[in-house]
Design a protein around this motif. Structure first.
Motif, PDB file in Angstrom:
ATOM      1  N   GLY A 269       0.853  -1.178   0.000  1.00 26.00           N
ATOM      2  CA  GLY A 269       0.000   0.000   0.000  1.00 26.00           C
ATOM      3  C   GLY A 269       0.892   1.232   0.000  1.00 26.00           C
ATOM      4  O   GLY A 269       2.101   1.128   0.234  1.00 26.00           O
ATOM      5  N   ILE A 270       0.295   2.396  -0.279  1.00 25.56           N
ATOM      6  CA  ILE A 270       1.059   3.645  -0.291  1.00 25.56           C
ATOM      7  C   ILE A 270       0.308   4.650   0.573  1.00 25.56           C
ATOM      8  O   ILE A 270      -0.914   4.811   0.433  1.00 25.56           O
ATOM      9  N   ALA A 271       1.030   5.294   1.484  1.00 29.60           N
ATOM     10  CA  ALA A 271       0.378   6.201   2.437  1.00 29.60           C
ATOM     11  C   ALA A 271       1.291   7.357   2.802  1.00 29.60           C
ATOM     12  O   ALA A 271       2.503   7.318   2.589  1.00 29.60           O
ATOM     13  N   ILE A 272       0.662   8.364   3.378  1.00 30.81           N
ATOM     14  CA  ILE A 272       1.371   9.498   3.975  1.00 30.81           C
ATOM     15  C   ILE A 272       1.209   9.369   5.484  1.00 30.81           C
ATOM     16  O   ILE A 272       0.085   9.224   5.982  1.00 30.81           O
ATOM     17  N   PHE A 273       2.321   9.403   6.200  1.00 36.84           N
ATOM     18  CA  PHE A 273       2.283   9.428   7.659  1.00 36.84           C
ATOM     19  C   PHE A 273       2.472  10.867   8.120  1.00 36.84           C
ATOM     20  O   PHE A 273       3.449  11.518   7.743  1.00 36.84           O
ATOM     21  N   PRO A 274       1.558  11.382   8.939  1.00 40.93           N
ATOM     22  CA  PRO A 274       1.754  12.731   9.483  1.00 40.93           C
ATOM     23  C   PRO A 274       2.976  12.767  10.406  1.00 40.93           C
ATOM     24  O   PRO A 274       3.519  11.726  10.788  1.00 40.93           O
ATOM     25  N   SER A 275       3.378  13.960  10.797  1.00 43.54           N
ATOM     26  CA  SER A 275       4.489  14.132  11.731  1.00 43.54           C
ATOM     27  C   SER A 275       4.147  13.494  13.083  1.00 43.54           C
ATOM     28  O   SER A 275       2.979  13.245  13.388  1.00 43.54           O
TER      29      SER A 275
ATOM     30  N   PRO B 159      -9.797  12.303   1.208  1.00 38.51           N
ATOM     31  CA  PRO B 159      -8.626  12.404   2.082  1.00 38.51           C
ATOM     32  C   PRO B 159      -9.055  12.381   3.553  1.00 38.51           C
ATOM     33  O   PRO B 159      -9.851  13.220   3.984  1.00 38.51           O
ATOM     34  N   HIS B 160      -8.537  11.401   4.287  1.00 41.23           N
ATOM     35  CA  HIS B 160      -8.945  11.243   5.682  1.00 41.23           C
ATOM     36  C   HIS B 160      -7.929  10.406   6.445  1.00 41.23           C
ATOM     37  O   HIS B 160      -7.097   9.725   5.844  1.00 41.23           O
ATOM     38  N   ILE B 161      -8.058  10.464   7.771  1.00 40.00           N
ATOM     39  CA  ILE B 161      -7.271   9.616   8.671  1.00 40.00           C
ATOM     40  C   ILE B 161      -8.265   8.948   9.613  1.00 40.00           C
ATOM     41  O   ILE B 161      -8.949   9.626  10.388  1.00 40.00           O
ATOM     42  N   THR B 162      -8.371   7.631   9.524  1.00 40.13           N
ATOM     43  CA  THR B 162      -9.343   6.879  10.312  1.00 40.13           C
ATOM     44  C   THR B 162      -9.000   6.944  11.799  1.00 40.13           C
ATOM     45  O   THR B 162      -7.841   6.766  12.186  1.00 40.13           O
TER      46      THR B 162
ATOM     47  N   PRO C  14      -9.491  18.730   1.279  1.00 41.00           N
ATOM     48  CA  PRO C  14      -8.992  18.390  -0.063  1.00 41.00           C
ATOM     49  C   PRO C  14      -8.198  19.539  -0.672  1.00 41.00           C
ATOM     50  O   PRO C  14      -8.607  20.698  -0.583  1.00 41.00           O
ATOM     51  N   ILE C  15      -7.064  19.194  -1.247  1.00 38.82           N
ATOM     52  CA  ILE C  15      -6.242  20.177  -1.967  1.00 38.82           C
ATOM     53  C   ILE C  15      -5.728  19.508  -3.240  1.00 38.82           C
ATOM     54  O   ILE C  15      -5.656  18.279  -3.329  1.00 38.82           O
TER      55      ILE C  15
ATOM     56  N   LEU D  28      -2.718   8.621   5.903  1.00 37.98           N
ATOM     57  CA  LEU D  28      -3.620   9.025   4.833  1.00 37.98           C
ATOM     58  C   LEU D  28      -3.296   8.110   3.650  1.00 37.98           C
ATOM     59  O   LEU D  28      -2.180   8.146   3.137  1.00 37.98           O
ATOM     60  N   THR D  29      -4.235   7.281   3.247  1.00 40.86           N
ATOM     61  CA  THR D  29      -4.001   6.299   2.193  1.00 40.86           C
ATOM     62  C   THR D  29      -4.005   6.958   0.816  1.00 40.86           C
ATOM     63  O   THR D  29      -4.951   7.651   0.460  1.00 40.86           O
TER      64      THR D  29
END
Length: 172
Positions: free
Chosen positions: A4-10, A114-117, A88-89, A35-36
């Motif tokens: 999978g590909i995701a963004i991890f926040p700080s 765009p979301h974080i569960t 969303p951006i 964020l997936t």
């Protein structure tokens, strides 16, 4: 193997989000808040090496951007999932779109939201209580995104980073 590909926040943003997740998200121990960008997909070694080349190219062309997280929302009635909405951006939409084309698997099940569960797999009563109390919280988080991660799933169901792709970095 499943990827999978995701963004991890700080870390500070993850800590804040985890304060909600640890009680209501059964995946809390399996993956950090994220964020997936690309839903889970199967790939062999050859395919993943081709995709890594694509991911490097995508990261090279991307500049860091800021995300704002400031609302609790839900996917009900489809599922009893509660999430923090990422405003969303265009940069997020563009990243998502690039990972749905070319050599990437065509496995998009839902439209990109765009979301974080923060809560999932709740009973109907539990969902109603949690969503009601979470909606009253004044959540305002901001974070700078400067990378995304390719993840793979271990046998125990947890996810770990296979590789990170820093924006604007010249990959060879």
């Amino acid at each position: 193997m499943k990827y999978g590909i995701a963004i991890f926040p700080s870390k500070p943003v993850q800590d804040e989000i985890n304060s909600y997740r640890k009680r209501y998200d059964p995946h809390y121990a399996l993956i950090p808040p994220h964020l997936t960008l690309k839903e889970a997909f199967e790939a062999d070694d050859d395919t993943i090496y081709e995709l890594i080349t694509e991911l490097k190219h995508i990261a090279n062309e991307q500049e860091p951007f800021t995300i704002n997280i400031n609302k609790v929302s839900t996917f009900a009635p489809v599922t009893n999932t509660i999430y923090l909405k990422v405003e969303p951006i265009q940069e997020l939409d563009d990243l998502f779109d690039k990972m749905q084309t070319g050599k990437f698997p065509k496995n998009m099940e839902y439209n990109f939201v765009p979301h974080i569960t923060i809560a999932q797999k709740l009973s109907h009563d539990e969902y109603s209580d949690v969503f009601g109390s979470m909606q009253m919280k004044d959540i305002k988080l901001q974070d700078t995104v400067d990378r995304f991660q390719l993840l793979y799933q271990l046998e125990n169901g947890s996810w770990t980073v296979y590789d990170s792709f820093v924006f604007g970095k010249e990959y060879v």
